[in-house]
Design an enzyme around this catalytic site. Structure first.
Site, PDB file in Angstrom:
ATOM      1  N   GLU A 321       0.835  -1.197   0.000  1.00 35.41           N
ATOM      2  CA  GLU A 321       0.000   0.000   0.000  1.00 35.41           C
ATOM      3  C   GLU A 321       0.878   1.258   0.000  1.00 35.41           C
ATOM      4  OE1 GLU A 321      -3.234   1.976   3.161  1.00 35.41           O
ATOM      5  OE2 GLU A 321      -1.982   0.256   3.711  1.00 35.41           O
ATOM      6  N   LYS A 387      -9.599   2.508  -2.638  1.00 36.23           N
ATOM      7  CA  LYS A 387     -10.042   1.891  -1.391  1.00 36.23           C
ATOM      8  C   LYS A 387     -11.425   2.403  -1.017  1.00 36.23           C
ATOM      9  CE  LYS A 387      -8.498   1.006   3.352  1.00 36.23           C
ATOM     10  NZ  LYS A 387      -7.513   1.338   4.396  1.00 36.23           N
ATOM     11  N   CYS A 437      -5.165  -2.565   2.696  1.00 41.33           N
ATOM     12  CA  CYS A 437      -5.083  -2.436   4.139  1.00 41.33           C
ATOM     13  C   CYS A 437      -6.091  -3.339   4.826  1.00 41.33           C
ATOM     14  CB  CYS A 437      -5.248  -0.962   4.534  1.00 41.33           C
ATOM     15  SG  CYS A 437      -4.877  -0.608   6.270  1.00 41.33           S
TER      16      CYS A 437
END
Length: 575
Positions: A321, A387, A437
């Site tokens: 990430e 995300k 994540c």
């Protein structure tokens, strides 16, 4: 377990008469023991090997201890104490994030951890309180005489109520205020006896079965323990033994059958191999968190990952990430050209983490996103995943908590969200579903992505940065969570992390390989994608929610507590 209670009315003792006496109260050490049991339950989770067996033993104790409570209030306090002990010891690594990397003063960070653990403990407290009502355990002021001189007799509806209330509590914890399902009880079963239920009902379904098995074991054992503690009466014993044995044999047999089913269900295959296996390289750069967003650190990270990406070809290469911590439109030309040329010349598809955003005609950058960008050999199109499930305080600021974020030195505190279901990244005809994540702790969202995608993914990829939490149990716990996602979906999971755990997991939840945390390295593996749907992918959490709500409604409507209240009203009317 001293002074247990009853779940059914005693013959010859009227509920109203009992209600006139003073209710028995539990000593404070009762709740301290529950707290210690909760803290011990943290040992059930990674990195403890095969911790699912330990968790089962702890839940048997916890449910047995819960039966000592004298009403819904003491039951809720017992469940809350257990939960607080579990959470304050299980997510203590949040202190590392807030204090060492966020710059929050130690007393404030410690206080924040305690308050957050108390909030999380509300959910097991709620579950225990609901169980108390549905098990007929809440007697609305029943007396010490009525409660203390009789053993608690766990019932079938009480066991089902405990399983259902526990599952609903965990689901709520994973949903309310964007959710925090970390340490959901089912995760400890990844290597435990109940892992086989994951493809059927997901992590909350595994927790439901765990709670049910624990309650059934208590139902089988508790009467025997009470009989052993009674004064010996040979005549009474000879009459009670057959009846007690019969009452305990069936719940014990069902508990053993559920354990056996959990051990045998992994033999069933819900998905099948699809497309050619992929060679994969997962990169771990070990970029220090305190340097990640400084100018010198940004330049060093870009140079490092350019070298790591182009050092060796593979069908798929994945970075962590925000490995490239700059806006995608501002990628250095040497990096962009090197990655594009490498992809075209070697046939390698590349996924790298960077910051997305939109630039207005006035030159302002708006709608920042935490994103993954994909480069496909021979194509000028750039894949992008934004995300969707953002981290509170790290990626967005909850209403009313700007002051709290200002206490920490965490950059990029407000991101825009991606759509819930986004297209797959296709690598050599193999669709790949990506997430960033802690999105992989929300199994329902990954199941939905597979279920609703036009090209259902056969491989899952998680790109994350856990450097915020130091070298703590958070790394092992997150890997365990990722393994649950493989069990639920029947698909391999690939994890590229900044500091660890970088790992590859097969479709059966087994770790194919992993890197040593806090090292600069790459993991080379071959994975086989799959096709098909597990029952969990088809229905998500709907199955366990529907069953739990139905059983709880039945318990509220027809449980022994309702029967006692009706009997009490009848007696009052008679007199």
């Amino acid at each position: 377990m001293a002074d247990p209670i009853t779940s059914s009315s005693r013959r010859g003792v009227s509920a109203p008469a009992a209600g006139r006496a003073r209710a028995r109260t539990l000593p404070r050490w009762h709740y301290l023991v529950a707290l210690v049991a909760g803290a011990a339950n943290t040992l059930s989770f990674a990195p403890t090997p095969h911790g699912g067996w330990l968790e089962l033993a702890i839940f048997v104790f916890f449910f047995g201890w819960l039966t000592r409570s004298t009403g819904w209030k003491s039951a809720a306090l017992t469940g809350g104490a257990f939960g607080f002990g579990n959470f304050v010891t299980g997510v203590w690594w949040l202190y590392v994030s807030m204090h060492f990397y966020g710059g929050m003063p130690a007393p404030l960070a410690g206080t924040a951890l305690v308050l957050f653990s108390l909030y999380l403990a509300l959910y097991p407290a709620l579950a225990a309180g609901i169980w108390s009502f549905c098990a007929g355990h809440a007697r609305n002021g029943a007396s010490a005489t009525f409660a203390a001189d009789l053993p608690f007799s766990p019932t079938w509806h009480g066991a089902l109520a405990f399983a259902s209330a526990w599952a609903i509590g965990e689901w709520l914890r994973g949903t309310v205020f964007t959710g925090f399902p970390w340490l959901a009880s089912g995760y400890a079963q990844v290597d435990g006896p109940l892992a086989g239920f994951a493809p059927l009902a997901g992590v909350y379904g595994v927790g439901w079965v765990l709670a049910l098995v624990a309650a059934l074991i208590v139902q089988a054992l508790l009467p025997r323990l009470h009989r052993a503690r009674k004064p010996r009466d040979p005549a009474a014993d000879s009459a009670d033994v057959p009846r007690s044995a019969a009452h305990g044999a069936l719940p014990g047999a069902i508990a053993l059958a559920l354990i056996a089913a959990g051990l045998l269900l992994p033999l069933a295959r819900w998905t099948t191999p699809a497309n050619a296996p992929l060679t994969v390289r997962l990169l771990q750069g070990d970029v220090k968190q305190d340097m990640k967003f400084e100018e010198a650190g940004v330049r060093a990270a870009i140079d490092q990952y350019q070298q790591m990406i182009t050092s060796k070809p593979a069908d798929l290469i994945v970075t962590p990430e925000t490995a490239i911590p700059v806006l995608a439109q501002q990628l250095p030309t040497p990096f962009a050209a090197a990655v594009r040329n490498f992809a075209d010349s070697t046939g390698s598809a590349i996924l790298f983490g960077a910051i997305g955003g939109s630039i207005t005609p006035e030159g302002r950058v708006v709608d920042y996103t935490n994103s993954l960008f994909g480069v496909t050999p021979g194509s000028r199109d750039i894949y992008r995943y934004d995300k969707h499930h953002l981290v509170p305080f790290g990626e967005f600021v909850p209403w009313g908590f700007r002051w709290f974020v200002n206490l920490m030195n965490i950059p990029l505190g407000d991101f825009a969200r991606g759509t819930p279901v986004q297209k797959s990244f296709v690598v050599h005809n193999q669709p790949v579903a990506v997430d960033i994540c802690y999105e992989d702790i929300f199994g329902e969202e990954i199941a939905r992505t597979i279920r609703e995608s036009d090209t259902p993914a056969g491989v899952l990829v998680n790109s994350t940065n856990l450097a915020w939490f130091g070298d703590t149990i958070a790394l092992d716990q997150h890997l365990q969570i990722a393994r649950m996602r493989s069990l639920e979906t029947g698909r391999p999971m690939l994890r590229a992390t900044n500091t660890g755990m970088t790992a590859a997991i097969d479709a059966n939840g087994k770790v194919l390989g992993k890197l040593t945390p806090y090292t600069i390295d790459s993991l080379d593996v071959t994975v086989q994608g799959t096709t098909g749907r597990t029952p969990y992918v088809t229905s998500g959490n709907n199955t366990v929610l529907a069953v739990s709500l139905l059983l709880l409604a039945f318990g509220f409507a027809f449980g022994p507590g309702t029967t006692r209240r009706r009997n009490g009203q009848s007696e009052n009317n008679t007199h």
